[in-house]
Design an enzyme around this catalytic site. Structure first.
Site, short mmCIF file in Angstrom:
data_model
loop_
_atom_site.label_atom_id
_atom_site.label_comp_id
_atom_site.label_asym_id
_atom_site.label_seq_id
_atom_site.Cartn_x
_atom_site.Cartn_y
_atom_site.Cartn_z
N GLU A 134 57.07 57.97 16.13
CA GLU A 134 55.91 58.02 15.49
C GLU A 134 54.91 59.11 15.71
OE1 GLU A 134 54.18 54.02 13.80
OE2 GLU A 134 53.05 54.48 15.32
N HIS A 177 79.29 48.74 27.47
CA HIS A 177 80.33 48.09 26.67
C HIS A 177 80.04 47.93 25.15
CE1 HIS A 177 81.92 46.23 30.43
NE2 HIS A 177 80.78 46.51 30.83
N LYS A 234 53.73 51.50 2.69
CA LYS A 234 52.64 50.31 2.38
C LYS A 234 51.90 50.25 1.21
CE LYS A 234 50.39 51.03 6.26
NZ LYS A 234 49.15 50.91 7.41
#
Length: 549
Positions: free
Chosen positions: A355, A386, A514
């Site tokens: 960000e 793994h 948004k």
């Protein structure tokens, strides 16, 4: 801060030439040539954090040229500007003073000619008093019972930091049960409400403006749930507190503004855990431990502000990261904590880094023609071994990695910790030096195989090595150490953004989605077919409408 294109500097040109001449450098050779490489390429901070950067594709000349780049782009003026309260977040006209939130000295720190420390210390004192009442049981709910559960409702910087830190400091937690709600997906709040009793629950609503869509949607749902059971809106005041600056909206919600804890425009969300946003941390581990967290960060701040670049941990980590990002073409960095308590640390700095430095426009408002922020990801060890280490070891992408581990475990059960650290030490050795064809063949011969029998398998068991890593070993995961580690990465991000000539403290990239969501939401409340978007978006919305019916 000076707006200097780093690629136009003499240091950058020198680094390009240096890279061209040394890009075939092998870590195996660097270590063979210098038995004291570890001593030359490692630093200890505060006596309890060791940063070993010797397993990087660098020489003393590389570091000299990288330091020259920092000097030529005038990093010093950028550091001074931040600590002096200059408005280095220029697109929003704001200072960037998270360092003030953890300033444990008597030194004044000014913003707009005013010392901010009296207000900072006043909020800390208010937080301390509030925490003591909640933790001691002096604070009573509407039925006279003490608080047992705390639900933090926030998102982004109001959630990721408190979640990561409370998890990391779980060995220090008290009796309070902490819950965090962030996602606007109703599942998140619904599943949390199932676990709590309204009589013994405190909700913290964390939103600077008290208008954040996700946070206020969840807060209103929590309030409605609470009132439905408690039966009286007046009881909200005993069970809700606000981490906000919007007193009017807080009061209208039903929260007593005496239980509103403010912070300031010069606190960015992803740097706000040191502020009132850190209330859930202080409630979880006690205010003394919260202060120790601040102390650790403060000590790293002082190191960052005063140490020479050659001895400066955040600066060196930033420069080495830039070396891979801009010269080797590495697109991502992995953060790999070998401590289960730190399992959210990579996600926290995924936000902190991406960000901050995920920008394609420089400080002059021009598109850059060089790479800026890397992709950040990671999981705790040994789980990651793994999952994705295969690609790091034998894939075609260069992925510089930071390995972090405590020397002393909070849970010294049997031989768990030696086994964990054996893997921690082994992975950076394996990544650096690999396993040659000759070593693979020798292993087969020692196992009684002939080379003819295994010739087709040998190539698959070869490890090229030469994968760069930093090893960050600390004595124990304490509040103070965690504070220093967080501040270390914060300043690393700042240094890279300063050199890349971008603004690291705004986040305009979150706005467009948004805005479009606010436009789409009313369209979802009707049965009419939607035609106002592109055919893909229209198709998705209309399919949803058909399916939900």
């Amino acid at each position: 801060m000076k707006n200097i294109n780093p690629t136009q500097t003499q240091a950058w040109q020198a680094l390009e030439a240096h890279f061209a001449a040394n890009k075939e450098t092998r870590l195996k050779d660097l270590f063979a040539q210098d038995p004291k490489r570890f001593d030359k390429f490692s630093l200890t901070f505060g006596g309890d954090i060791l940063v070993d950067y010797s397993k990087n594709l660098i020489t003393e000349e590389t570091l000299k040229l990288l330091v020259d780049l920092a000097k030529e782009t005038d990093l010093r003026s950028a550091i001074d500007a931040m600590f002096n309260g200059d408005k280095i977040n220029m697109t929003e006209g704001r200072s960037v003073l998270h360092v003030a939130l953890r300033n444990r000295s008597d030194r004044p720190i000014e913003c707009d000619g005013k010392d901010v420390m009296p207000e900072v210390n006043a909020v800390l004192a208010k937080m301390k008093g509030f925490c003591e009442k909640i933790i001691s049981g002096e604070w009573k709910g509407y039925t006279g019972k003490a608080i047992q559960h705390v639900v933090n409702i926030g998102i982004g910087g109001s959630d990721l930091g408190p979640v990561m830190i409370t998890e990391a400091l779980r060995p220090y937690k008290n009796h309070l049960q902490m819950h965090f709600v962030s996602n606007v997906d109703g599942t998140h709040i619904a599943e949390t409400l199932k676990k709590i009793d309204p009589e013994t629950t405190l909700f913290l609503v964390a939103s600077k403006t008290f208008t954040t869509q996700e946070t206020m949607t969840n807060a209103l749902t929590a309030r409605d749930w609470f009132i439905k059971i408690a039966g009286d809106k007046a009881h909200v005041a005993k069970h809700f507190a606000a981490l906000s600056t919007n007193g009017k909206a807080v009061a209208e919600f039903g929260i007593d503004t005496n239980n509103m804890f403010e912070f300031w425009d010069w606190v960015g969300g992803r740097y706000s855990s040191w502020s009132a946003i850190g209330m859930p941390i202080a409630l979880s581990v006690g205010f003394e431990n919260f202060e120790a967290l601040l102390q650790g960060a403060f000590e790293m701040d002082m190191h960052f502000a005063t140490a020479s670049y050659e001895q400066n941990v955040p600066v060196l980590l930033a420069l080495i990261g830039l070396w891979y990002n801009n010269f080797y073409g590495a697109e991502s960095e992995a953060i790999l904590p070998y401590d289960q308590y730190m399992h959210r640390f990579p996600a926290y700095f995924q936000q902190g880094n991406m960000e901050s430095n995920g920008k394609y426009v420089d400080r002059n408002g021009k598109p850059v023609d060089y790479q800026t922020g890397p992709i950040i990801w990671g999981e705790p060890g040994t789980n990651g071994q793994h999952a994705f280490y295969q690609l790091i070891h034998q894939g075609t992408k260069l992925i510089p990695c930071d390995f972090l581990a405590p020397a002393i475990s909070h849970n010294p059960i049997g031989d768990h910790h030696p086994k964990l650290l054996a893997n921690f030490f082994a992975q950076t050795e394996a990544l650096a030096f690999g396993k040659s064809k000759e070593q693979v063949e020798a292993e087969f011969l020692a196992a009684g195989k002939t080379l003819e029998q295994v010739k087709d398998l040998v190539p698959f068991k070869v490890f090229e090595g030469n994968r760069p890593t930093n090893s960050i070993l600390f004595k124990s995961l304490t509040p103070k150490t965690l504070g220093a580690l967080i501040a270390m990465y914060e300043h690393k991000i700042f240094v890279q953004g300063a050199i890349w000539n971008i603004f690291s403290f705004d986040q305009w990239g979150v706005e467009l989605g948004k805005q479009l969501a606010n436009k789409i939401l009313p369209e979802l409340n009707t049965d009419a077919a939607v035609t106002s978007h592109d055919c893909s978006t229209n198709g998705l919305i209309n399919t949803w409408k058909a399916w939900k019916a």
